[in-house]
Scaffold this motif. Structure first.
Motif, PDB file in Angstrom:
ATOM      1  N   THR A   5       0.856  -1.185   0.000  1.00 32.54           N
ATOM      2  CA  THR A   5       0.000   0.000   0.000  1.00 32.54           C
ATOM      3  C   THR A   5       0.890   1.232   0.000  1.00 32.54           C
ATOM      4  O   THR A   5       1.805   1.340   0.827  1.00 32.54           O
ATOM      5  CB  THR A   5      -0.918   0.011   1.233  1.00 32.54           C
ATOM      6  OG1 THR A   5      -1.755  -1.157   1.202  1.00 32.54           O
ATOM      7  CG2 THR A   5      -1.795   1.241   1.254  1.00 32.54           C
ATOM      8  N   CYS A 145      -3.607   9.438   1.755  1.00 32.22           N
ATOM      9  CA  CYS A 145      -3.950   8.214   1.028  1.00 32.22           C
ATOM     10  C   CYS A 145      -5.467   8.113   0.968  1.00 32.22           C
ATOM     11  O   CYS A 145      -6.192   8.882   1.610  1.00 32.22           O
ATOM     12  CB  CYS A 145      -3.350   6.967   1.689  1.00 32.22           C
ATOM     13  SG  CYS A 145      -3.974   6.631   3.345  1.00 32.22           S
ATOM     14  N   ALA A 149      -7.060   2.590   1.374  1.00 34.86           N
ATOM     15  CA  ALA A 149      -5.666   2.339   1.718  1.00 34.86           C
ATOM     16  C   ALA A 149      -5.444   2.491   3.221  1.00 34.86           C
ATOM     17  O   ALA A 149      -4.704   1.705   3.838  1.00 34.86           O
ATOM     18  CB  ALA A 149      -4.755   3.292   0.948  1.00 34.86           C
ATOM     19  N   THR A 152      -6.735  -0.583   4.901  1.00 38.53           N
ATOM     20  CA  THR A 152      -5.803  -1.700   4.691  1.00 38.53           C
ATOM     21  C   THR A 152      -4.604  -1.589   5.614  1.00 38.53           C
ATOM     22  O   THR A 152      -4.154  -2.582   6.199  1.00 38.53           O
ATOM     23  CB  THR A 152      -5.345  -1.735   3.222  1.00 38.53           C
ATOM     24  OG1 THR A 152      -6.483  -1.853   2.366  1.00 38.53           O
ATOM     25  CG2 THR A 152      -4.410  -2.908   2.970  1.00 38.53           C
ATOM     26  N   CYS A 176       1.617  -5.169   3.493  1.00 35.69           N
ATOM     27  CA  CYS A 176       0.398  -5.582   4.203  1.00 35.69           C
ATOM     28  C   CYS A 176       0.168  -7.066   3.973  1.00 35.69           C
ATOM     29  O   CYS A 176       0.295  -7.557   2.845  1.00 35.69           O
ATOM     30  CB  CYS A 176      -0.814  -4.785   3.717  1.00 35.69           C
ATOM     31  SG  CYS A 176      -0.685  -3.008   4.007  1.00 35.69           S
TER      32      CYS A 176
END
Length: 386
Positions: A5, A145, A149, A152, A176
């Motif tokens: 990410t 972001c 994102a 995540t 991630c």
């Protein structure tokens, strides 16, 4: 499965100067470590550390930064050797392979530098990070972001993050660890996907993802680059730099949307996905000069990678089939003839007379081959009856 990410850092001018100097320092140190490793025959990481760690500390690197710099160099040589063994740099004796193997690896001043949780901490609620630099710890460095994102990062971020500077902008690329769905071991059928330039992807369901918009975008960008390069003024060069990677970002966005649609359809209908194995196609195909730009800007490999990781995350089976005769074989009667492909878009079987879109016919052949390949693999795992 591991995904990355990317977030954009928004540092102040003082923070940006510290980050820039840090990246330049660690990459200069990495080049020095690479020279030591090359002279000593690329020893193992522990032995390389004995020859370089003290000097890296003297250059102002912290303990963790020094360790990561040594590991980065050793990993770079490991990747180089793997590419040579796989033949990705040419055959034995080729100039490209000899050139890559005869000199030390160097690192750009803006090359990525890994940071672990000791060197970098995330404050996700405030959307800031605290990061080590050669000038000391920087706290409260803001980042931006998307909401997806951020979610995540909050749920799945594990391990190291890479700091990179691209076109004067700093980014953090975080690793991630996302949970995969269980693989569907018994798909009802396979969704064949025919990849192309005119139609980026055509599925065996009959859906065509046309490349008209992407090809027009590429032509506009190409024409604009030609005009700006011909001018050669400072403002033209500044605009060229500003528009760098714009085409690549646009193509990546298109491929993400297409791959998501394909995998979502397969997951919803309980099917797998079948793709052609197109590796090496640019070396095999011979085209006229005016056709080469389209071939070499064709991002089929990127689309295939996007489909692969999305399918893995969704538990959708994915198989690759040999592309031989998929465009010449009739998907109805399986007759193979070069004349069956009457034009780029039309398929007319010389045996049974069926007429359909050529890419749709190819995708049906790919679906059938995918099912046969999956069935053959499944059957090999079943024990013989007693």
């Amino acid at each position: 499965m591991k995904i990355v990410t990317q977030v954009k850092l928004l540092p102040t001018s003082e923070q940006a100067s510290a980050l820039e100097f840090t990246l330049r320092t660690v990459n200069e140190a990495a080049c020095w470590v690479s020279g030591v490793a090359f002279k000593r025959g690329v020893p193992r990481e522990y032995e390389l550390r004995k020859h370089t760690y003290a000097e890296l500390k003297a250059r102002g690197l912290g303990a963790q930064a020094a360790q990561h710099t040594i590991k980065k160099v050793r990993d770079a040589y490991t990747t180089l050797k793997a590419n040579i063994r796989a033949g990705n740099l040419g055959r034995s004796g080729s100039k490209r392979r000899a050139r890559a193997d005869s000199k030390q690896i160097t690192f750009r001043p803006d090359a990525a530098q890994p940071f672990d949780d000791r060197c970098l901490s995330w404050q996700l609620d405030r959307q800031t990070v605290s990061i080590w630099t050669t000038a000391g710890r920087l706290k409260g460095v803001r980042f931006a972001c998307s909401p997806d994102a951020l979610k995540t990062l909050r749920d799945h971020r594990r391990g190291e993050s890479d700091l990179i500077r691209r076109d004067g902008v700093f980014y953090l690329i975080a690793t991630c660890d996302v949970h995969e769905k269980p693989l569907n071991e018994n798909p009802a059928a396979f969704l064949g996907v025919d990849l192309g330039i005119v139609n980026i992807a055509t599925t065996s369901d009959g859906r065509r993802h046309t490349g008209r918009g992407l090809n027009r975008h590429r032509k506009r960008q190409l024409d604009l680059r030609k005009k700006l390069q011909a001018k050669g003024t400072k403002s033209a060069k500044r605009l060229l730099k500003k528009r760098a990677r714009k085409e690549a970002r646009y193509a990546a966005d298109v491929n993400h949307r297409i791959s998501k649609s394909i995998v979502t359809t397969a997951e919803r209908t309980g099917r797998g996905v079948a793709l052609e194995d197109l590796s090496g196609i640019r070396n095999r195909v011979r085209l006229r000069k005016d056709q080469r730009t389209n071939l070499h800007s064709w991002s089929f490999h990127q689309l295939g990678r996007y489909i692969a990781y999305k399918a893995k995350r969704a538990g959708v089976p994915l198989v690759y089939v040999h592309p031989a005769h998929t465009s010449r074989q009739c998907s109805e009667c399986h007759h193979i003839d070069r004349k069956n492909r009457s034009s780029q878009s039309e398929f007319a079987c010389r045996a049974c007379g069926v007429i359909m879109h050529a890419d749709y016919n190819g995708s049906r052949n790919i679906a059938r081959k995918g099912e046969e390949a999956w069935t053959a693999g499944r059957q090999s795992c079943v024990p013989e009856p007693a």
